[in-house]
Design a protein around this motif. Structure first.
Motif, PDB file in Angstrom:
ATOM      1  N   GLY A 187       0.820  -1.207   0.000  1.00 16.13           N
ATOM      2  CA  GLY A 187       0.000   0.000   0.000  1.00 16.13           C
ATOM      3  C   GLY A 187       0.852   1.254   0.000  1.00 16.13           C
ATOM      4  N   GLN A 188       1.898   1.248   0.835  1.00 16.33           N
ATOM      5  CA  GLN A 188       2.788   2.403   0.874  1.00 16.33           C
ATOM      6  C   GLN A 188       3.471   2.611  -0.465  1.00 16.33           C
ATOM      7  OE1 GLN A 188       5.567   2.876   4.083  1.00 16.33           O
ATOM      8  NE2 GLN A 188       4.152   2.086   5.613  1.00 16.33           N
ATOM      9  N   ARG A 189       3.914   1.513  -1.061  1.00 16.10           N
ATOM     10  CA  ARG A 189       4.566   1.607  -2.357  1.00 16.10           C
ATOM     11  C   ARG A 189       3.621   2.200  -3.402  1.00 16.10           C
ATOM     12  NH1 ARG A 189       9.606   1.617  -3.791  1.00 16.10           N
ATOM     13  NH2 ARG A 189      10.060  -0.276  -2.594  1.00 16.10           N
ATOM     14  N   THR A 190       2.364   1.761  -3.369  1.00 17.22           N
ATOM     15  CA  THR A 190       1.370   2.276  -4.315  1.00 17.22           C
ATOM     16  C   THR A 190       1.145   3.767  -4.124  1.00 17.22           C
ATOM     17  OG1 THR A 190       0.232   0.133  -4.406  1.00 17.22           O
ATOM     18  CG2 THR A 190      -1.022   2.078  -5.104  1.00 17.22           C
ATOM     19  N   LEU A 191       0.983   4.188  -2.875  1.00 14.07           N
ATOM     20  CA  LEU A 191       0.760   5.606  -2.587  1.00 14.07           C
ATOM     21  C   LEU A 191       1.964   6.449  -2.984  1.00 14.07           C
ATOM     22  CD1 LEU A 191      -1.006   5.333   0.902  1.00 14.07           C
ATOM     23  CD2 LEU A 191      -2.049   6.031  -1.267  1.00 14.07           C
ATOM     24  N   ASN A 192       3.165   5.945  -2.713  1.00 14.57           N
ATOM     25  CA  ASN A 192       4.374   6.683  -3.089  1.00 14.57           C
ATOM     26  C   ASN A 192       4.452   6.867  -4.599  1.00 14.57           C
ATOM     27  OD1 ASN A 192       5.208   6.925  -0.459  1.00 14.57           O
ATOM     28  ND2 ASN A 192       6.660   5.233  -0.537  1.00 14.57           N
ATOM     29  N   ILE A 193       4.113   5.809  -5.328  1.00 14.89           N
ATOM     30  CA  ILE A 193       4.149   5.899  -6.795  1.00 14.89           C
ATOM     31  C   ILE A 193       3.100   6.880  -7.299  1.00 14.89           C
ATOM     32  CG2 ILE A 193       3.708   4.612  -8.921  1.00 14.89           C
ATOM     33  CD1 ILE A 193       4.971   2.170  -7.598  1.00 14.89           C
ATOM     34  N   VAL A 194       1.890   6.814  -6.715  1.00 19.19           N
ATOM     35  CA  VAL A 194       0.802   7.701  -7.149  1.00 19.19           C
ATOM     36  C   VAL A 194       1.181   9.162  -6.924  1.00 19.19           C
ATOM     37  CG1 VAL A 194      -1.547   8.463  -6.650  1.00 19.19           C
ATOM     38  CG2 VAL A 194      -1.051   6.021  -6.884  1.00 19.19           C
ATOM     39  N   PHE A 195       1.624   9.480  -5.697  1.00 18.49           N
ATOM     40  CA  PHE A 195       1.953  10.877  -5.395  1.00 18.49           C
ATOM     41  C   PHE A 195       3.223  11.311  -6.111  1.00 18.49           C
ATOM     42  CE2 PHE A 195      -1.115  10.260  -2.020  1.00 18.49           C
ATOM     43  CZ  PHE A 195      -1.742  11.496  -1.972  1.00 18.49           C
ATOM     44  N   GLY A 196       4.176  10.394  -6.289  1.00 16.88           N
ATOM     45  CA  GLY A 196       5.371  10.720  -7.054  1.00 16.88           C
ATOM     46  C   GLY A 196       5.026  11.067  -8.491  1.00 16.88           C
ATOM     47  N   CYS A 197       4.134  10.287  -9.087  1.00 20.04           N
ATOM     48  CA  CYS A 197       3.696  10.558 -10.460  1.00 20.04           C
ATOM     49  C   CYS A 197       2.923  11.874 -10.552  1.00 20.04           C
ATOM     50  CB  CYS A 197       2.834   9.409 -10.981  1.00 20.04           C
ATOM     51  SG  CYS A 197       3.766   7.887 -11.313  1.00 20.04           S
ATOM     52  N   LEU A 198       2.159  12.194  -9.523  1.00 21.51           N
ATOM     53  CA  LEU A 198       1.425  13.460  -9.513  1.00 21.51           C
ATOM     54  C   LEU A 198       2.387  14.646  -9.521  1.00 21.51           C
ATOM     55  CD1 LEU A 198      -1.517  12.736  -7.028  1.00 21.51           C
ATOM     56  CD2 LEU A 198      -1.670  13.088  -9.501  1.00 21.51           C
ATOM     57  N   PHE A 199       3.466  14.549  -8.739  1.00 19.13           N
ATOM     58  CA  PHE A 199       4.484  15.593  -8.755  1.00 19.13           C
ATOM     59  C   PHE A 199       5.052  15.766 -10.162  1.00 19.13           C
ATOM     60  CE2 PHE A 199       5.200  15.312  -4.012  1.00 19.13           C
ATOM     61  CZ  PHE A 199       5.016  16.662  -3.761  1.00 19.13           C
ATOM     62  N   ILE A 200       5.325  14.647 -10.821  1.00 20.77           N
ATOM     63  CA  ILE A 200       5.918  14.695 -12.156  1.00 20.77           C
ATOM     64  C   ILE A 200       4.925  15.263 -13.172  1.00 20.77           C
ATOM     65  CG2 ILE A 200       6.834  13.275 -14.029  1.00 20.77           C
ATOM     66  CD1 ILE A 200       7.988  11.411 -11.881  1.00 20.77           C
ATOM     67  N   VAL A 201       3.645  14.928 -13.030  1.00 17.76           N
ATOM     68  CA  VAL A 201       2.625  15.468 -13.928  1.00 17.76           C
ATOM     69  C   VAL A 201       2.527  16.985 -13.774  1.00 17.76           C
ATOM     70  CG1 VAL A 201       0.135  15.582 -14.363  1.00 17.76           C
ATOM     71  CG2 VAL A 201       1.257  13.362 -14.098  1.00 17.76           C
ATOM     72  N   VAL A 202       2.517  17.454 -12.519  1.00 17.27           N
ATOM     73  CA  VAL A 202       2.468  18.899 -12.277  1.00 17.27           C
ATOM     74  C   VAL A 202       3.712  19.569 -12.855  1.00 17.27           C
ATOM     75  CG1 VAL A 202       2.468  20.699 -10.505  1.00 17.27           C
ATOM     76  CG2 VAL A 202       1.009  18.692 -10.237  1.00 17.27           C
ATOM     77  N   ALA A 203       4.868  18.902 -12.731  1.00 16.77           N
ATOM     78  CA  ALA A 203       6.109  19.437 -13.299  1.00 16.77           C
ATOM     79  C   ALA A 203       5.997  19.560 -14.811  1.00 16.77           C
ATOM     80  CB  ALA A 203       7.283  18.524 -12.941  1.00 16.77           C
ATOM     81  N   ALA A 204       5.415  18.556 -15.454  1.00 17.31           N
ATOM     82  CA  ALA A 204       5.237  18.581 -16.908  1.00 17.31           C
ATOM     83  C   ALA A 204       4.318  19.730 -17.318  1.00 17.31           C
ATOM     84  CB  ALA A 204       4.683  17.255 -17.391  1.00 17.31           C
ATOM     85  N   LEU A 205       3.241  19.927 -16.559  1.00 18.96           N
ATOM     86  CA  LEU A 205       2.329  21.019 -16.852  1.00 18.96           C
ATOM     87  C   LEU A 205       3.020  22.365 -16.690  1.00 18.96           C
ATOM     88  CD1 LEU A 205      -0.934  19.734 -15.088  1.00 18.96           C
ATOM     89  CD2 LEU A 205      -0.469  19.826 -17.546  1.00 18.96           C
ATOM     90  N   LEU A 206       3.837  22.486 -15.639  1.00 13.22           N
ATOM     91  CA  LEU A 206       4.551  23.724 -15.393  1.00 13.22           C
ATOM     92  C   LEU A 206       5.539  24.024 -16.511  1.00 13.22           C
ATOM     93  CD1 LEU A 206       5.202  26.070 -13.448  1.00 13.22           C
ATOM     94  CD2 LEU A 206       6.869  24.587 -12.337  1.00 13.22           C
ATOM     95  N   ALA A 207       6.182  22.979 -17.016  1.00 11.89           N
ATOM     96  CA  ALA A 207       7.223  23.163 -18.033  1.00 11.89           C
ATOM     97  C   ALA A 207       6.663  23.317 -19.447  1.00 11.89           C
ATOM     98  CB  ALA A 207       8.192  21.986 -17.992  1.00 11.89           C
ATOM     99  N   LEU A 208       5.545  22.649 -19.732  1.00 18.84           N
ATOM    100  CA  LEU A 208       5.069  22.571 -21.107  1.00 18.84           C
ATOM    101  C   LEU A 208       3.890  23.478 -21.420  1.00 18.84           C
ATOM    102  CD1 LEU A 208       5.316  18.697 -21.593  1.00 18.84           C
ATOM    103  CD2 LEU A 208       6.989  20.451 -22.251  1.00 18.84           C
ATOM    104  N   VAL A 209       3.044  23.734 -20.416  1.00 20.68           N
ATOM    105  CA  VAL A 209       1.847  24.547 -20.662  1.00 20.68           C
ATOM    106  C   VAL A 209       2.201  26.022 -20.530  1.00 20.68           C
ATOM    107  CG1 VAL A 209      -0.494  25.080 -19.946  1.00 20.68           C
ATOM    108  CG2 VAL A 209       0.322  22.718 -19.868  1.00 20.68           C
TER     109      VAL A 209
END
Length: 210
Positions: A187-209
């Motif tokens: 469960g912890q691994r899943t949550l870490n991956i989910v929130f880690g990916c969310l950080f990366i998605v926000v980073a992509a939006l910040l850089a590309l949009v």
């Protein structure tokens, strides 16, 4: 500032604070890994960044950043890179199991409060679009024929008060149902991956949009 204008400011701050972003993700991640109470330290860091943003706009630096494509891009890509770093670090983080049913993170290693403050500060600070947003937002509530300092203090206090209530009372609290999932390594691994990916998605939006 009149009561009617302050009411408009309050409503605007509430809408802005409820808009999901890197700050909300950071707050929920802290609440999951460090607990609801200790997540306040990350929130404090985020508020320090808001104060800096208001000061930057009040000093006129925000106008320089908004008009300089080079400066804007430097801050934008630095912010995106930092969010990617946070995302990767979270994805690679090792799960820490707790023996306490009531608090899945009770036995987990506690991150230092100043480390959480610094991370919260940089998450919000390295966002040039926040500067541009405040540049468009703040002048609507400042009357040039009245003393400037009291008006800016009112804006800062209102913005911070609302953001703390929303971040701690809503986003950090919203992480609580997921803490049952954090009792297992998977469960912890899943949550870490989910929130880690969310950080990366926000980073992509910040850089590309734009």
């Amino acid at each position: 500032m009149s009561s009617a204008l302050w009411g408009t400011l309050l409503a605007a701050c509430i809408v802005i604070s409820f808009t999901p972003g890197a700050g909300a993700i950071n707050t929920m991640s802290n609440a999951l890994s460090q607990g609801w109470r200790r997540s306040i330290w990350g929130i404090i860091g985020q508020q320090l960044a808001l104060i800096v943003h208001v000061i930057i706009v009040a000093a006129g630096v925000g106008l320089i950043v908004s008009q300089s494509e080079l400066l804007f891009n430097i801050i934008r890509y630095a912010g995106a890179a930092y969010l990617v770093y946070l995302g990767i670090r979270l994805i690679l983080a090792k799960p820490t199991l707790s023996s306490t049913d009531d608090d899945p993170v009770a036995d987990a290693p506690s991150e230092g409060r100043w480390s959480m403050v610094r991370r919260g500060l940089w998450v919000n600070l390295l966002n040039p679009k926040a500067i541009v947003f405040f540049l468009a937002f703040i002048p609507q509530f400042v009357r040039l024929d009245q003393p400037q300092l009291p008006q800016y203090l009112t804006i800062i206090v209102t913005t911070i008060a609302v953001d703390i209530v929303v971040m701690w009372g809503f986003f950090a609290a919203a992480a609580r149902p997921f803490r049952r999932l954090a009792r297992s390594e998977r469960g912890q691994r899943t949550l870490n991956i989910v929130f880690g990916c969310l950080f990366i998605v926000v980073a992509a939006l910040l850089a590309l949009v734009h």
